[in-house]
Design an enzyme around this catalytic site. Structure first.
Site, short mmCIF file in Angstrom:
data_model
loop_
_atom_site.label_atom_id
_atom_site.label_comp_id
_atom_site.label_asym_id
_atom_site.label_seq_id
_atom_site.Cartn_x
_atom_site.Cartn_y
_atom_site.Cartn_z
N ASN A 13 2.13 -1.85 0.01
CA ASN A 13 3.49 -1.54 -0.43
C ASN A 13 4.39 -1.56 0.81
O ASN A 13 4.38 -0.62 1.60
CB ASN A 13 3.50 -0.15 -1.10
CG ASN A 13 4.90 0.32 -1.44
OD1 ASN A 13 5.85 -0.47 -1.46
ND2 ASN A 13 5.05 1.62 -1.71
N TRP A 14 5.12 -2.65 0.96
CA TRP A 14 5.97 -2.79 2.16
C TRP A 14 7.19 -1.88 2.12
O TRP A 14 7.88 -1.75 3.13
CB TRP A 14 6.49 -4.22 2.31
CG TRP A 14 5.45 -5.28 2.51
CD1 TRP A 14 4.09 -5.13 2.56
CD2 TRP A 14 5.71 -6.68 2.66
NE1 TRP A 14 3.49 -6.35 2.74
CE2 TRP A 14 4.46 -7.31 2.80
CE3 TRP A 14 6.87 -7.45 2.68
CZ2 TRP A 14 4.34 -8.70 2.97
CZ3 TRP A 14 6.77 -8.82 2.84
CH2 TRP A 14 5.50 -9.43 2.99
N LYS A 15 7.49 -1.35 0.95
CA LYS A 15 8.73 -0.57 0.76
C LYS A 15 9.93 -1.46 1.18
O LYS A 15 9.86 -2.68 1.00
CB LYS A 15 8.67 0.74 1.54
CG LYS A 15 7.37 1.49 1.22
CD LYS A 15 7.32 2.88 1.73
CE LYS A 15 5.94 3.46 1.42
NZ LYS A 15 5.83 4.88 1.73
N HIS A 99 6.07 6.07 -8.04
CA HIS A 99 5.90 6.35 -6.61
C HIS A 99 6.73 7.59 -6.24
O HIS A 99 7.84 7.77 -6.75
CB HIS A 99 6.34 5.14 -5.78
CG HIS A 99 5.95 5.28 -4.35
ND1 HIS A 99 6.66 6.06 -3.46
CD2 HIS A 99 4.89 4.78 -3.65
CE1 HIS A 99 6.06 6.02 -2.29
NE2 HIS A 99 4.98 5.26 -2.37
N GLU A 101 8.51 8.29 -3.77
CA GLU A 101 9.86 8.03 -3.27
C GLU A 101 10.84 7.79 -4.42
O GLU A 101 12.01 8.18 -4.36
CB GLU A 101 9.85 6.86 -2.28
CG GLU A 101 9.25 7.31 -0.94
CD GLU A 101 8.53 6.23 -0.17
OE1 GLU A 101 8.75 5.03 -0.41
OE2 GLU A 101 7.71 6.60 0.70
N GLU A 168 -1.67 9.85 -4.77
CA GLU A 168 -0.95 9.87 -3.50
C GLU A 168 -0.31 11.24 -3.31
O GLU A 168 0.82 11.47 -3.78
CB GLU A 168 0.16 8.81 -3.53
CG GLU A 168 -0.34 7.40 -3.69
CD GLU A 168 0.63 6.42 -3.06
OE1 GLU A 168 0.23 5.76 -2.10
OE2 GLU A 168 1.78 6.35 -3.48
N GLY A 174 3.26 8.80 4.60
CA GLY A 174 4.04 8.54 5.81
C GLY A 174 4.00 9.66 6.84
O GLY A 174 4.81 9.70 7.76
N SER A 210 -0.98 7.65 4.13
CA SER A 210 -1.39 7.52 5.53
C SER A 210 -2.73 6.80 5.72
O SER A 210 -3.50 7.15 6.63
CB SER A 210 -1.40 8.90 6.21
OG SER A 210 -0.09 9.44 6.23
N GLY A 231 0.94 1.99 2.62
CA GLY A 231 2.37 1.82 2.88
C GLY A 231 2.60 1.31 4.28
O GLY A 231 2.43 0.13 4.58
N GLY A 232 2.93 2.23 5.20
CA GLY A 232 3.29 1.86 6.57
C GLY A 232 2.34 0.87 7.23
O GLY A 232 2.79 -0.12 7.83
P1 PGA Z 1 1.91 5.43 3.74
O1 PGA Z 1 2.61 5.21 2.30
O2 PGA Z 1 0.66 4.61 3.73
O3 PGA Z 1 2.94 4.95 4.72
O4 PGA Z 1 1.62 6.88 3.84
C1 PGA Z 1 1.84 5.17 1.14
C2 PGA Z 1 2.73 4.96 -0.03
O5 PGA Z 1 3.90 5.36 0.02
O6 PGA Z 1 2.34 4.39 -1.04
#
Ligand code: PGA
Length: 251
Positions: A13-15, A99, A101, A168, A174, A210, A231-232
């Site tokens: 997930n590049w966001k 998600h 966010e 999650e 993050g 993470s 994500g990151g």
């Molecule tokens: P992260 O994000 O790996 O940067 O913690 C995970 C996600 O938001 O799905």
């Protein structure tokens, strides 16, 4: 038949990161490295929507495409929104939904999450439903309650072909913090019990929060975990590939 069935699932997930050149280079890199991707891995990449097509052309089928977010409505006067059918049209097989966010920054309620899941399913995409407790809920011993609230109405949609659930914990996203293996196993049991009570069986369970190349093996080696949502660390093509390659190290 969904591509992820019977395989370990790796979701990137590049966001809101990257550029057109980045998307093309990432897709080309994974395509060139395709021989090093373990057979049992199913890679699903969710670039920002404007880059889906370029990524799709570059990757040439080596990874599947997911959309990070779709509208709760199917079409009409919703300026700026993207429908699930539009995502399907440009080659997506999967849709992220719920998600944290989206839930927190955009105040998406469980009702909205369900509506989006309905649209994803109607369009013939498989939903990747994200759930997890906040730090406050964790500290208050309310993890089960939080998961129950996010999952208890899922069966109101009827059958959800291809459904994947990603656990999650909000406090792990993050932050560099991760739950213990025992915590993840417990969350998996709780989630399966909630789903089983709604006659939903064998739903793949992913861990997200993470995940990096340095810790992915800790999660992937749990028999309850069918994959990871990254994500990151997925915003670096070589690190995402290294995470996928951990599959070869698990017996
Ligand atoms: P992260 O994000 O790996 O940067 O913690 C995970 C996600 O938001 O799905």
């Amino acid at each position: 038949m969904w591509p992820h069935l019977g395989r370990k699932i790796f979701v990137a997930n590049w966001k809101m990161n990257g550029s057109l050149a980045f998307a093309e280079a990432y897709g080309t890199f994974l395509y060139e490295q395709r021989a090093t991707i373990p057979q049992g891995a199913c890679a699903i990449v969710c670039p920002p929507a404007p880059y889906l097509k370029a990524f799709c052309d570059a990757i040439q089928g080596v990874a599947f495409l997911g959309i990070q977010n779709i509208a709760a409505a199917s079409k009409g006067a919703f300026t700026g929104e993207i429908s699930a059918n539009m995502a399907k049209d440009i080659g997506c097989c999967y849709g992220l939904v719920g998600h944290s966010e989206r839930r927190h920054l955009y105040r998406e309620s469980d009702a909205v999450v369900l509506e989006k899941m309905r649209r994803i399913t109607e369009a013939g995409l498989a939903p990747i439903l994200c759930v997890g407790e906040t730090e406050e809920q964790r500290e208050g011993g309310r993890m089960e309650e939080a998961l129950y609230q996010q999952l208890c109405h899922v069966s109101s949609l009827g059958c959800i072909p291809g459904l994947i659930v990603a656990y999650e914990p909000v406090w792990a996203i993050g932050t560099g913090k991760t739950p213990t293996r025992a915590n993840i196993q417990k969350a998996c049991r709780v989630i399966h019990d909630i789903l089983e009570a709604q006659e939903m069986h064998d739903v793949p369970f992913l861990y997200g929060g993470s995940v990096t190349a340095a810790n992915a093996q800790d999660f992937l080696s749990l028999k309850e975990v069918q994959g990871v949502l990254v994500g990151g660390a997925s915003v670096k093509a070589d690190e995402f590939l290294a995470i996928i390659q951990h599959l070869d190290k698990i017996s």
